[in-house]
Design an enzyme around this catalytic site. Structure first.
Site, PDB file in Angstrom:
ATOM      1  N   CYS A   2       0.909  -1.017  -0.255  1.00  0.00           N
ATOM      2  CA  CYS A   2      -0.031  -0.380  -0.214  1.00  0.00           C
ATOM      3  C   CYS A   2       0.940   1.448  -0.411  1.00  0.00           C
ATOM      4  CB  CYS A   2      -0.654  -0.140   0.943  1.00  0.00           C
ATOM      5  SG  CYS A   2      -1.660  -1.444   1.220  1.00  0.00           S
ATOM      6  N   ARG A  27       1.395   1.884  -5.945  1.00  0.00           N
ATOM      7  CA  ARG A  27       1.494   0.832  -4.603  1.00  0.00           C
ATOM      8  C   ARG A  27       0.371   0.341  -4.523  1.00  0.00           C
ATOM      9  NH1 ARG A  27       6.540   2.110  -2.282  1.00  0.00           N
ATOM     10  NH2 ARG A  27       5.507   0.329  -0.325  1.00  0.00           N
ATOM     11  N   TRP A  74      -3.450  -1.811  -1.810  1.00  0.00           N
ATOM     12  CA  TRP A  74      -3.664  -3.164  -2.219  1.00  0.00           C
ATOM     13  C   TRP A  74      -3.998  -4.732  -1.396  1.00  0.00           C
ATOM     14  CZ3 TRP A  74      -1.388  -7.647  -2.645  1.00  0.00           C
ATOM     15  CH2 TRP A  74      -0.937  -8.153  -4.121  1.00  0.00           C
ATOM     16  N   ASN A 100       0.784   0.196   5.866  1.00  0.00           N
ATOM     17  CA  ASN A 100       1.725  -0.319   5.337  1.00  0.00           C
ATOM     18  C   ASN A 100       2.432  -1.641   5.800  1.00  0.00           C
ATOM     19  OD1 ASN A 100       2.133  -1.527   2.771  1.00  0.00           O
ATOM     20  ND2 ASN A 100       4.013  -0.092   2.251  1.00  0.00           N
ATOM     21  N   GLY A 101       1.751  -3.120   5.456  1.00  0.00           N
ATOM     22  CA  GLY A 101       2.659  -4.659   5.641  1.00  0.00           C
ATOM     23  C   GLY A 101       1.516  -5.314   6.059  1.00  0.00           C
ATOM     24  N   GLU A 487      12.079 -11.700 -19.972  1.00  0.00           N
ATOM     25  CA  GLU A 487      10.880 -10.506 -20.078  1.00  0.00           C
ATOM     26  C   GLU A 487       9.979 -10.000 -20.638  1.00  0.00           C
ATOM     27  OE1 GLU A 487      11.450  -8.382 -17.127  1.00  0.00           O
ATOM     28  OE2 GLU A 487      11.316  -6.733 -18.056  1.00  0.00           O
ATOM     29  N   LYS A 491       6.539  -9.008 -19.450  1.00  0.00           N
ATOM     30  CA  LYS A 491       6.053  -7.032 -20.104  1.00  0.00           C
ATOM     31  C   LYS A 491       4.885  -7.684 -20.630  1.00  0.00           C
ATOM     32  CE  LYS A 491       8.008  -5.488 -17.943  1.00  0.00           C
ATOM     33  NZ  LYS A 491       9.187  -5.356 -16.916  1.00  0.00           N
ATOM     34  N   GLU A 494       1.550  -8.810 -18.076  1.00  0.00           N
ATOM     35  CA  GLU A 494       1.843  -7.924 -17.208  1.00  0.00           C
ATOM     36  C   GLU A 494       0.496  -6.589 -17.505  1.00  0.00           C
ATOM     37  OE1 GLU A 494       5.292  -6.337 -16.986  1.00  0.00           O
ATOM     38  OE2 GLU A 494       4.877  -6.217 -14.404  1.00  0.00           O
ATOM     39  N   HIS A 510       9.428 -30.479 -27.554  1.00  0.00           N
ATOM     40  CA  HIS A 510      10.239 -31.465 -26.237  1.00  0.00           C
ATOM     41  C   HIS A 510       8.693 -31.477 -25.640  1.00  0.00           C
ATOM     42  CE1 HIS A 510      14.189 -32.466 -26.451  1.00  0.00           C
ATOM     43  NE2 HIS A 510      14.337 -31.308 -26.638  1.00  0.00           N
ATOM     44  N   LYS A 607       3.874  -2.004  -7.724  1.00  0.00           N
ATOM     45  CA  LYS A 607       4.471  -1.708  -7.553  1.00  0.00           C
ATOM     46  C   LYS A 607       5.776  -2.268  -7.020  1.00  0.00           C
ATOM     47  CE  LYS A 607       8.195   0.204 -10.962  1.00  0.00           C
ATOM     48  NZ  LYS A 607       8.520  -0.314 -11.469  1.00  0.00           N
TER      49      LYS A 607
HETATM   50  C1  F6R Z   1       7.542  -6.473 -13.838  1.00  0.00           C
HETATM   51  C2  F6R Z   1       7.614  -5.827 -12.260  1.00  0.00           C
HETATM   52  C3  F6R Z   1       8.222  -7.082 -11.401  1.00  0.00           C
HETATM   53  C4  F6R Z   1       9.286  -6.749 -10.386  1.00  0.00           C
HETATM   54  C5  F6R Z   1       9.665  -7.579  -9.008  1.00  0.00           C
HETATM   55  C6  F6R Z   1      10.355  -6.995  -8.554  1.00  0.00           C
HETATM   56  O1  F6R Z   1       7.209  -5.267 -14.766  1.00  0.00           O
HETATM   57  O2  F6R Z   1       8.291  -4.605 -12.162  1.00  0.00           O
HETATM   58  O3  F6R Z   1       8.229  -8.194 -11.205  1.00  0.00           O
HETATM   59  O4  F6R Z   1      10.925  -6.560 -11.270  1.00  0.00           O
HETATM   60  O5  F6R Z   1       8.416  -7.233  -8.174  1.00  0.00           O
HETATM   61  O6  F6R Z   1      11.040  -5.801  -7.873  1.00  0.00           O
HETATM   62  P1  F6R Z   1      11.998  -4.707  -7.317  1.00  0.00           P
HETATM   63  O7  F6R Z   1      13.106  -4.936  -8.227  1.00  0.00           O
HETATM   64  O8  F6R Z   1      11.464  -3.379  -6.608  1.00  0.00           O
HETATM   65  O9  F6R Z   1      12.431  -6.091  -6.004  1.00  0.00           O
END
Ligand code: F6R
Length: 612
Positions: A2, A27, A74, A100-101, A487, A491, A494, A510, A607
């Site tokens: 959050c 967040r 969140w 938050n937590g 990756e 992306k 997501e 396979h 995020k």
């Molecule tokens: C994907 C993305 C997430 C972060 C992951 C780790 O686009 O952003 O997969 O890479 O949550 O986040 P950090 O780097 O902040 O530990």
């Protein structure tokens, strides 16, 4: 997960709090609320949904209070609803809290409080906090200035889990208390005012001077002061740190979305991350590390641990470290690593990558490695973030604030930093010197080559328009290109919500090839000259089965059998992910736009994942 914001000063708190919440929405965004101290006592206004719902609530403009706390949620415990939104208050409405937590022992605390006559009105873990503070407050017969602080401290002693808490009390209208444990929180110092936030960009337009908090430090804020106490309430002294990021870098700068802005910021992010670590003819230097050959030679294994995109950057790091330094390197997902009893010991060097520096699983994995006697290095984009305060050594990507949930510039900055770190290790160990100088030259040329790659944007947009309605998209690559396939696939899923999978191209036959049928889209990356012919053979197999193909390559190959080809500049395979991921970032971006989705805030994602 959050976001929290706070203000105490001489201005009306509510507009400042709402502004901060809007910037923190990445967040968490399933509900939002604010609480201020008004002449009539504590006011709480909250609602389900985005911050704009809160902004539109009747009466929000009538709030006059100059002290307040705010939250964007969140959901972890309890569904998104008005009742479960923060702030939460105690039964007597003396305290108001945002958190938050996760409070892991909240069931136990709830039972204890219920047995003592407290009632609960939400399904959240947070609601135990104001009630627990109230419990200790009423038990304390000493009515001095520190009574509020003592009650918060006693309550925190009972909490298990992670928390960043802001709390106000109607009996102390000129104070706010904040505390954190394993959850981010910073304090911004202004003129006769203090700001609180889960992260720096949200309040960067108000101040550049920040106090960074360690676990279990309590802060009593007033309008013109911040008093710090350790976990035994012994006063401690703290200095502010000045943050150089400018406010414009935390805003959209005219781009439609943060993600697009951040994709275009990559030349600069890479330039800044390379910084002055080396020149073509000088050795790499990391002042923060200052390792010697003796020190480095004692490690027989390197672990790279991270989550999501940061873990994908780690795969490029493994490739560079193993090839250049000949040290066995393992990459692991933090959430798996921490529970698999890894064979880490004092001969292990463990590298943790986290853009935010606040990812709960990565921090927990770091703590575990320290307990096992390993040396730890944190790689983060946020100076003073939790991970950097736990690690033995910290080095930074200098990508600037990354606001969009989908990571772009942080990933490429992590890759370049890991390759530079591998060069640094190799130089200390006296290995591969001829290969290293040409690699350094390639690294210095990256910003220009990224600019060239970004010029391909409209071609990628055209292809995206052709496939945005697809249900499944596959990504293939070999070697370093497989890490990019992973990756690219992450992306896409997501931000476009299209199902996608990535495979090592050689694995296709396979099993996964059974999924290929007429019209299915397959994206392949081919940048390693040693492997390109092998990948072409695999792609031929999917073309034969009717797949639509997008190829990202920097090789001079016959492309006549592919539907769409993006030619990117050639570079060393060590750093090729930095260029080959860019078309894939843009591909995901344009598909998401074409589908009319919220690119910066994809559903269900936050995020910063500060809970496990
Ligand atoms: C994907 C993305 C997430 C972060 C992951 C780790 O686009 O952003 O997969 O890479 O949550 O986040 P950090 O780097 O902040 O530990």
């Amino acid at each position: 997960m959050c976001g929290i914001v706070g203000y105490i000063g001489t201005q009306k708190a509510s507009p400042i709090l709402i502004n901060g919440l809007m910037r923190l929405e990445y967040r968490g965004y399933d509900s939002a609320g604010i609480s201020t101290i008004e002449k009539t006592g504590i006011s709480i206004m909250k609602d389900k949904g985005r911050v704009k719902n809160l902004y539109n609530l009747d009466g929000i403009n009538n709030l006059e209070g100059t002290i307040g706390i705010a939250h964007t949620r969140w959901a972890t415990h309890g569904k998104p609803s008005k009742e479960n939104s923060h702030p939460h208050t105690d039964n007597s409405k003396t305290f108001s809290v945002v958190h938050n937590g996760i409070i892991e022992n909240y069931n136990e605390l709830r039972k204890f409080l219920s047995d003592n006559g407290y009632k609960f009105y939400s399904q959240t873990d947070t609601e135990v906090i104001p009630n627990l503070v109230h419990y200790y407050y009423t038990k304390d017969s000493n009515n001095d200035d520190l009574k509020f602080l003592r009650a918060v401290k006693n309550a925190c002693n009972d909490l298990k889990g992670s928390f960043a808490i802001e709390i106000i009390c109607k009996d102390y209208p000129d104070n706010m208390i904040v505390v954190r444990k394993d959850s981010p929180l910073v304090i911004g110092k202004g003129e006769n005012e203090n700001y609180i936030s889960s992260d720096i960009p949200a309040i960067l337009s108000f101040t550049r001077n920040f106090y960074l908090l360690n676990d279990f430090e309590f802060v009593v804020l007033s309008r013109n002061d911040a008093k710090f106490y350790d976990k035994n309430l012994k006063p401690i002294h703290k200095e502010t740190q000045t943050i150089e990021w400018n406010t414009a870098s935390a805003e959209k700068d005219g781009y439609d979305d943060y993600m697009l802005k951040e994709i275009y910021e990559q030349p600069n992010a890479i330039r800044e991350t390379i910084g002055a670590k080396f020149s073509e003819n000088s050795k790499c230097e990391f002042d923060e590390l200052n390792f010697t050959k003796d020190f480095l030679s004692k490690f027989n294994k390197i672990y790279i641990i991270a989550c999501g995109t940061a873990m994908h950057a780690g795969l490029a790091g493994k490739n560079a470290i193993e090839k250049l330094c000949k040290i066995n390197t393992e990459v692991d997902i933090a959430s798996e690593f921490r529970y698999r009893d890894p064979l880490v010991d004092d001969k292990s060097l463990c590298i943790f990558i986290s853009q935010s520096g606040e990812t709960a699983d990565t921090i927990a994995a770091l703590k575990l490695c320290k307990e096992k006697g390993a040396k730890t290095i944190a790689i983060s984009n946020v100076i003073g973030s939790s991970i950097t305060r736990e690690a033995d050594y910290s080095i930074y990507t200098h990508a600037g604030p990354e606001i969009a949930v989908a990571s772009t510039k942080a990933y490429t900055s992590q890759v370049v930093l890991l390759v530079i770190l591998a060069i640094y290790f190799a130089e200390i160990l006296g290995l591969n010197s001829s290969e290293l100088s040409s690699l350094k030259k390639e690294i210095l040329e990256l910003p220009k080559k990224i600019e060239k790659t970004l010029e391909l944007s409209s071609d990628i947009k055209d292809f995206s328009k052709k496939v945005y309605q697809e249900k499944d998209i596959f990504f293939l690559g070999r070697g370093i290109d497989e890490t990019v396939a992973k990756e690219g696939s992450l992306k896409l899923k997501e931000i476009s919500y299209i199902h996608s999978e990535s495979y090592a191209a050689g694995e296709l036959k396979h099993g996964p090839i059974a999924l290929i049928e007429n019209g299915v889209t397959v994206v392949s990356i081919m940048t390693d000259p040693k492997l390109v012919e092998k990948t072409i053979s695999n792609i031929q197999e999917v073309v034969t089965r009717g797949a639509k193909t997008l190829v990202i390559t920097n090789q001079n190959i016959d492309t006549s059998m592919f539907d769409f080809v993006i030619h990117i500049p050639e570079t060393s395979p060590f750093v090729s992910p930095i260029l080959s991921i860019i078309p894939l970032q843009l591909f995901s971006y344009y598909i998401s736009k074409e589908k009319g989705l919220d690119v910066d805030k994809p559903r269900n994602l936050a995020k910063s994942v500060t809970v496990e």
